[in-house]
Design a protein around this motif. Structure first.
Motif, PDB file in Angstrom:
ATOM      1  N   HIS A 462      57.472  27.356  61.334  1.00  0.00           N
ATOM      2  CA  HIS A 462      56.427  26.532  61.947  1.00  0.00           C
ATOM      3  C   HIS A 462      57.054  25.238  62.455  1.00  0.00           C
ATOM      4  O   HIS A 462      57.848  24.604  61.754  1.00  0.00           O
ATOM      5  N   ASP A 463      56.671  24.850  63.657  1.00  0.00           N
ATOM      6  CA  ASP A 463      57.191  23.605  64.225  1.00  0.00           C
ATOM      7  C   ASP A 463      56.240  23.129  65.312  1.00  0.00           C
ATOM      8  O   ASP A 463      56.025  23.821  66.311  1.00  0.00           O
ATOM      9  N   TYR A 464      55.667  21.937  65.133  1.00  0.00           N
ATOM     10  CA  TYR A 464      54.714  21.397  66.100  1.00  0.00           C
ATOM     11  C   TYR A 464      55.336  20.323  67.002  1.00  0.00           C
ATOM     12  O   TYR A 464      54.627  19.467  67.528  1.00  0.00           O
ATOM     13  N   GLU A 465      56.648  20.386  67.184  1.00  0.00           N
ATOM     14  CA  GLU A 465      57.298  19.523  68.161  1.00  0.00           C
ATOM     15  C   GLU A 465      56.611  19.691  69.524  1.00  0.00           C
ATOM     16  O   GLU A 465      56.350  20.809  69.964  1.00  0.00           O
ATOM     17  N   GLU A 466      56.330  18.567  70.196  1.00  0.00           N
ATOM     18  CA  GLU A 466      55.577  18.660  71.441  1.00  0.00           C
ATOM     19  C   GLU A 466      56.442  18.545  72.702  1.00  0.00           C
ATOM     20  O   GLU A 466      55.929  18.740  73.813  1.00  0.00           O
ATOM     21  N   VAL A 467      57.721  18.279  72.559  1.00  0.00           N
ATOM     22  CA  VAL A 467      58.615  18.165  73.716  1.00  0.00           C
ATOM     23  C   VAL A 467      59.529  19.385  73.748  1.00  0.00           C
ATOM     24  O   VAL A 467      60.300  19.630  72.808  1.00  0.00           O
ATOM     25  N   GLY A 468      59.455  20.146  74.825  1.00  0.00           N
ATOM     26  CA  GLY A 468      60.201  21.384  74.917  1.00  0.00           C
ATOM     27  C   GLY A 468      61.701  21.203  74.775  1.00  0.00           C
ATOM     28  O   GLY A 468      62.383  21.998  74.109  1.00  0.00           O
ATOM     29  N   GLU A 469      62.260  20.159  75.395  1.00  0.00           N
ATOM     30  CA  GLU A 469      63.706  19.948  75.341  1.00  0.00           C
ATOM     31  C   GLU A 469      64.164  19.661  73.916  1.00  0.00           C
ATOM     32  O   GLU A 469      65.221  20.146  73.477  1.00  0.00           O
ATOM     33  N   ILE A 470      63.397  18.858  73.184  1.00  0.00           N
ATOM     34  CA  ILE A 470      63.757  18.562  71.791  1.00  0.00           C
ATOM     35  C   ILE A 470      63.666  19.831  70.949  1.00  0.00           C
ATOM     36  O   ILE A 470      64.527  20.102  70.099  1.00  0.00           O
TER      37      ILE A 470
END
Length: 589
Positions: A462-470
């Protein structure tokens, strides 16, 4: 009690178990008498023998829902139900079985003042043989008491355990929340048939279970329907209550000899089981099965021996007026068809064991399902016992559904909060893994979805990072995450201590969760102000996952808004927030 409210009338009149259907049944949904019992005086006062409930409730909707006619969200630990029924004369010589598809949590049942049994658990089906306590020439009375609690030792899923909603936990559900019905059976009947497709040999394994062995000779006839004109019949003469038969379904009707079940072509074979005792037909059950195989080869999940890239939606199965109870078949179908229209091929049913009618329509329409257990939230001997007992019931009851391709007993260390280092909690998850495999060695089992895996057929992150590059930079080096060199989610590592990556498939099973600024609630990360901003973020994150060659699928959070959590692709009333075709375009890229 709160004054009865006016709301839309919902009725659940469908047969509740379409994969195991008999013709002789009576639906007991509808208006029941009802009462709260906050001081728990009902049993001592013998409400079971002389109920005088003046309030009413619409079953199978819990008192917390608008559809129940009550709509009170305050927690009440004890609730009572009562209604009468009459046995039709044509069923006078049959056994009468009272069935509950689900009731939360401890259900006690009396018929005509006589205690007939109890069941603990909020998500599994159960039944009682009430033949010896009913009368045939007058009305019978069934009284039900359901005891619930705010204990974190009972499997509760997303039901809150305090008096208000918080985070991603919602209004609790207490009492009967799926269909109640009567079924009429002979003295000897077919209890269950476990059906296992053997794709590689074009065969199906049938494991029959009778409720008892008759004194006379008996046989079970299995009739598989290929088309309107073609059937195959097979018989077995059981020598004990449990017997097994493997049946070939090779047919010249199809160029590949057998029709496979796939999301694109969810072919189902109708099958009828007939039980004969002393050459007389005494029991008949209609069912179906799908010829499909789920397996793992290296880091790929295979469907019918071919790799499948899974595009899933996190689906919590809540509705505005009925909460956990689907309001109708039409509502179920709407959710499935909108999921497919957005380019998804499956759902991860999150923290809820879904209504059998939902699974039936997934079987029919080809929607893949990850079946996830409702979590406890603390670890104790009581929690272990409660969880294990109910999970075993659920795996057995839902085994035959071809749409279910993965079992998920644990999520995000809920109920095993110290699994990272606690050997006792780790071995509990191992025990559940092996218990599940002993009942079903055909499907993958995930322990523990999100992070801190112990032994698991799929590594689900699970990962809710919102920036695709990161996001891409974090995961592009496969070994960095999977060898526990860095955490991937707020300090959480992929594996519990003492466990290691062994080449399993990797799927991102929660991401996204995007909400709009004008919504009254919360989502993951910063909320967006426009549809264009939503689509840009959604596409960037989804594309980042697709660029990872070792990742074989994803699961977006989520299908619909749920109460205060407003990160659905659909609103709670199922109105799309974004054009469905635009979501599909991203998924299909």
């Amino acid at each position: 009690m709160k004054e009865t409210m006016t709301t839309k009338t919902y009725q659940r009149t469908e047969y509740p178990r379409p994969q195991y259907q008999r013709s002789e049944w009576i639906n007991l949904n509808g208006t029941w008498k009802f009462s709260f019992d906050d001081n728990n005086i009902g049993e001592k006062s013998q409400w079971n023998k002389k109920p005088s409930f003046t309030d009413e409730i619409q079953v199978p909707f819990t008192y917390e829902t608008k559809a129940s006619g009550i709509g009170e969200e305050t927690f009440h630990p004890n609730v009572w139900y009562q209604r009468s029924f009459q046995i039709p004369t044509e069923h006078a010589d049959k056994r009468t079985i009272l069935r509950f598809q689900a009731s939360d949590y401890l259900t006690k049942v009396w018929v005509n003042g006589v205690f007939v049994g109890s069941h603990a658990g909020g998500y599994a089906a159960f039944s009682f043989d009430i033949s010896d306590v009913i009368t045939l020439d007058t009305h019978n009375e069934v009284v039900v008491k359901v005891e619930d609690s705010q204990s974190c030792y009972q499997p509760r899923g997303k039901q809150r355990w305090i008096d208000h909603n918080f985070g991603c936990w919602y209004v609790q559900q207490t009492g009967i929340w799926q269909t109640v019905w009567l079924e009429f059976l002979p003295e000897t009947s077919i209890d269950n048939v476990k059906m296992t497709p053997k794709l590689d040999t074009n065969a199906v394994d049938f494991q029959y279970q009778l409720n008892r062995m008759p004194t006379e000779a008996c046989r079970i006839e299995t009739i598989i329907t290929f088309d309107e004109d073609t059937v195959k019949r097979f018989s077995i003469n059981p020598n004990r209550k449990d017997e097994q038969l493997e049946v070939s379904i090779d047919s010249n009707l199809h160029e590949w000899r057998v029709m496979h079940w796939t999301p694109e072509n969810p072919h189902l074979y109708d099958v009828t089981f007939k039980l004969y005792v002393a050459d007389a037909l005494v029991d008949e059950v209609k069912s179906y099965f799908g010829m499909r195989k789920i397996s793992i080869k290296g880091d790929q999940v295979l469907l019918n021996n071919s790799p499948i890239y899974q595009k899933l939606l996190l689906d919590q199965g809540y509705w505005t007026d009925t909460m956990l109870t689907p309001p109708s078949d039409e509502a179920i179908i709407e959710d499935i068809e909108k999921t497919l229209a957005m380019g998804y091929n499956g759902v991860r049913k999150h923290q809820k064991v879904e209504d059998e009618r939902f699974l039936y329509w997934c079987d029919k329409k080809g929607l893949l399902v990850w079946s996830e257990m409702a979590a406890t939230y603390e670890f104790s001997d009581e929690a272990v016992e409660n969880f294990t007992r109910e999970w075993q019931e659920i795996v057995k009851q839902h085994y035959n559904h071809p749409s279910i391709i993965t079992w998920v007993p644990f999520n995000e260390s809920w109920g095993v909060p110290h699994i990272l280092t606690d050997k006792k909690q780790q071995t509990f998850t191992e025990a559940i893994y092996y218990l599940t495999k002993s009942l079903d060695d055909e499907r993958p089992v995930i322990v523990n979805d999100g992070w801190e895996h112990t032994i698991s057929d799929i590594i689900a992150l699970h990962d809710y990072e919102e920036v695709g590059e990161i996001f891409y930079d974090r995961y592009k080096d496969k070994e960095t995450i999977l060898q526990n060199k860095i955490p991937h989610n707020n300090g959480k590592y992929a594996f519990a201590q003492g466990y290691f990556y062994k080449g399993q498939p990797v799927i991102i099973t929660e991401y996204g969760g995007i909400a709009f600024q004008d919504e009254n609630g919360w989502g993951y990360g910063n909320q967006v102000s426009t549809k264009e901003a939503f689509l840009e973020r959604f596409q960037n994150i989804t594309d980042a996952i697709k660029k990872l060659p070792y990742v074989s699928g994803y699961c977006y959070t989520q299908t619909t808004d749920v109460q205060q959590e407003v990160n659905g692709l659909l609103k709670e009333n199922r109105e799309p927030k974004i054009d469905l075709e635009k979501i599909k375009e991203v998924n299909d890229r």
